[in-house]
Design a protein around this motif. Structure first.
Motif, PDB file in Angstrom:
ATOM      1  N   PRO A 173     120.300 -21.297 -46.707  1.00 55.20           N
ATOM      2  CA  PRO A 173     120.722 -20.451 -47.840  1.00 55.20           C
ATOM      3  C   PRO A 173     119.662 -20.363 -48.929  1.00 55.20           C
ATOM      4  CG  PRO A 173     122.544 -21.818 -47.126  1.00 55.20           C
ATOM      5  CD  PRO A 173     121.332 -22.288 -46.357  1.00 55.20           C
ATOM      6  N   ARG A 174     118.955 -21.462 -49.191  1.00 53.77           N
ATOM      7  CA  ARG A 174     117.911 -21.440 -50.220  1.00 53.77           C
ATOM      8  C   ARG A 174     116.749 -20.547 -49.792  1.00 53.77           C
ATOM      9  NH1 ARG A 174     117.745 -22.050 -55.354  1.00 53.77           N
ATOM     10  NH2 ARG A 174     118.215 -24.267 -55.549  1.00 53.77           N
ATOM     11  N   GLU A 175     116.373 -20.618 -48.536  1.00 54.11           N
ATOM     12  CA  GLU A 175     115.282 -19.764 -48.045  1.00 54.11           C
ATOM     13  C   GLU A 175     115.679 -18.294 -48.097  1.00 54.11           C
ATOM     14  OE1 GLU A 175     113.482 -23.158 -44.980  1.00 54.11           O
ATOM     15  OE2 GLU A 175     114.786 -21.540 -44.233  1.00 54.11           O
ATOM     16  N   GLU A 177     117.681 -17.004 -50.308  1.00 60.17           N
ATOM     17  CA  GLU A 177     117.624 -16.645 -51.719  1.00 60.17           C
ATOM     18  C   GLU A 177     116.176 -16.373 -52.147  1.00 60.17           C
ATOM     19  OE1 GLU A 177     119.214 -16.049 -55.665  1.00 60.17           O
ATOM     20  OE2 GLU A 177     119.928 -15.870 -53.601  1.00 60.17           O
ATOM     21  N   ARG A 180     115.215 -13.030 -50.777  1.00 63.13           N
ATOM     22  CA  ARG A 180     115.829 -11.940 -51.549  1.00 63.13           C
ATOM     23  C   ARG A 180     115.054 -11.697 -52.842  1.00 63.13           C
ATOM     24  NH1 ARG A 180     119.081 -11.132 -55.741  1.00 63.13           N
ATOM     25  NH2 ARG A 180     119.254 -13.367 -56.180  1.00 63.13           N
ATOM     26  N   LEU A 181     114.632 -12.763 -53.500  1.00 59.70           N
ATOM     27  CA  LEU A 181     113.874 -12.621 -54.741  1.00 59.70           C
ATOM     28  C   LEU A 181     112.479 -12.060 -54.480  1.00 59.70           C
ATOM     29  CD1 LEU A 181     114.996 -15.900 -56.539  1.00 59.70           C
ATOM     30  CD2 LEU A 181     115.661 -13.553 -57.109  1.00 59.70           C
ATOM     31  N   GLU A 194     113.361 -18.881 -61.779  1.00 66.35           N
ATOM     32  CA  GLU A 194     114.704 -18.345 -61.556  1.00 66.35           C
ATOM     33  C   GLU A 194     115.606 -19.381 -60.891  1.00 66.35           C
ATOM     34  OE1 GLU A 194     117.800 -15.406 -61.214  1.00 66.35           O
ATOM     35  OE2 GLU A 194     115.930 -15.380 -62.368  1.00 66.35           O
ATOM     36  N   LEU A 195     115.059 -20.129 -59.936  1.00 71.52           N
ATOM     37  CA  LEU A 195     115.856 -21.104 -59.182  1.00 71.52           C
ATOM     38  C   LEU A 195     115.802 -22.510 -59.786  1.00 71.52           C
ATOM     39  CD1 LEU A 195     114.922 -20.038 -55.534  1.00 71.52           C
ATOM     40  CD2 LEU A 195     116.878 -19.324 -56.927  1.00 71.52           C
ATOM     41  N   CYS A 202     108.805 -24.156 -54.504  1.00 72.98           N
ATOM     42  CA  CYS A 202     109.005 -22.744 -54.206  1.00 72.98           C
ATOM     43  C   CYS A 202     107.976 -22.252 -53.188  1.00 72.98           C
ATOM     44  CB  CYS A 202     108.899 -21.922 -55.490  1.00 72.98           C
ATOM     45  SG  CYS A 202     109.209 -20.170 -55.236  1.00 72.98           S
ATOM     46  N   HIS A 205     109.004 -23.228 -49.823  1.00 75.19           N
ATOM     47  CA  HIS A 205     110.059 -22.351 -49.306  1.00 75.19           C
ATOM     48  C   HIS A 205     109.457 -21.055 -48.759  1.00 75.19           C
ATOM     49  CE1 HIS A 205     113.388 -24.815 -50.425  1.00 75.19           C
ATOM     50  NE2 HIS A 205     113.283 -24.640 -51.736  1.00 75.19           N
ATOM     51  N   ILE A 231     118.416  -8.882 -45.772  1.00 69.48           N
ATOM     52  CA  ILE A 231     118.557  -8.705 -47.219  1.00 69.48           C
ATOM     53  C   ILE A 231     118.710  -7.222 -47.530  1.00 69.48           C
ATOM     54  CG2 ILE A 231     117.201 -10.751 -47.783  1.00 69.48           C
ATOM     55  CD1 ILE A 231     114.882  -8.873 -48.531  1.00 69.48           C
ATOM     56  N   GLU A 235     121.027  -5.229 -53.928  1.00 67.68           N
ATOM     57  CA  GLU A 235     121.946  -6.294 -54.328  1.00 67.68           C
ATOM     58  C   GLU A 235     121.416  -7.034 -55.539  1.00 67.68           C
ATOM     59  OE1 GLU A 235     123.930  -7.395 -49.986  1.00 67.68           O
ATOM     60  OE2 GLU A 235     122.381  -8.695 -50.851  1.00 67.68           O
TER      61      GLU A 235
END
Length: 235
Positions: A173-175, A177, A180-181, A194-195, A202, A205, A231, A235
């Motif tokens: 889930p973190r990857e 996110e 998506r960013l 942001e995270l 980061c 990731h 993605i 969104e």
């Protein structure tokens, strides 16, 4: 005995600290339309943080000028008289991995987007867009962020299930996110903020996302993720 008199140094004041001007990003324009290139060159030189260091009209000249001028960013027309701009981008990035290349085009097909991503391009700029968009894009590319004009990636929207695609590539889930960013144009430093994680974390990731997707650039990762429905950029 020889005595020495030590003179107290006057403390520095705010007026003594002269801020260094920001280093200007060196831009090379590769486009066979001389009038466009000259107008853009003047606009770049009027910016405090951008500088046009040269102009090449074809691929042969571009290879020479990149080696001679060492630009930070190349603004690359997709159609050149002697060669395709995307294949030239791949050669330049292979030789100069830190070079940022923005593809300049009036219309980018799905094939163009995928090829440019695989070539290592940092993004696209619309040739019929505003001058401010071009300047903003060049400034953003220098920081390492992706340049994705509104509506461009919508052409890649896929039909796959996000859950199925995550399982296929074993993304956490973190990857997801982070991916998506990246799709929203954030660079690793902005994503870390942001995270609320360290920049080192980061970057790890991002490296894992690229490795799991089997791609070599952030743009290519976003293209693959958008194409497969992993993605959505709205969104």
């Amino acid at each position: 005995m020889t005595s020495r008199i030590l003179m107290d140094e006057a403390p520095l004041t705010a007026e003594d600290h002269v801020p260094r001007p920001p280093e200007r990003a060196r831009i090379l324009v590769v486009d066979d339309h001389r009038t466009f290139a000259e107008l853009l060159s003047r606009a770049l030189d009027a910016e405090s943080d951008l500088e046009c260091v040269g102009h090449a009209q074809d691929a042969k000249e571009a290879l020479i000028e990149v080696a001679r001028l060492d630009p930070d960013v190349v603004l690359m027309d997709v159609h050149l008289p002697d060669r395709d701009g995307i294949s030239l981008t791949a050669e330049l990035i292979s030789t100069y991995p830190d070079l940022k290349v923005l593809i300049l085009t009036a219309y980018a097909s799905v094939a163009d987007i995928q090829r440019a991503a695989a070539a290592g391009a940092s993004g696209f700029l619309a040739k019929d867009g505003s001058l401010s968009d071009v300047l903003d894009g060049l400034q953003t590319a220098r920081s390492g962020s992706l340049i994705l004009p509104d509506g461009l990636m919508a052409r890649l929207s896929g039909l796959g299930s996000k859950d199925e695609t995550m399982q296929r590539w074993h993304l956490t889930p973190r990857e997801l996110e982070v991916l998506r960013l990246l799709g929203h144009g954030l660079d690793p430093r902005a994503i870390a903020k942001e995270l609320d994680v360290s920049l080192h974390t980061c970057r790890d990731h991002v490296k894992r996302v690229l490795a799991k997707l089997g791609v070599h650039s952030q743009l290519e990762a976003v293209v693959v993720a958008t194409r497969t429905g992993l993605i959505r950029l709205d969104e």
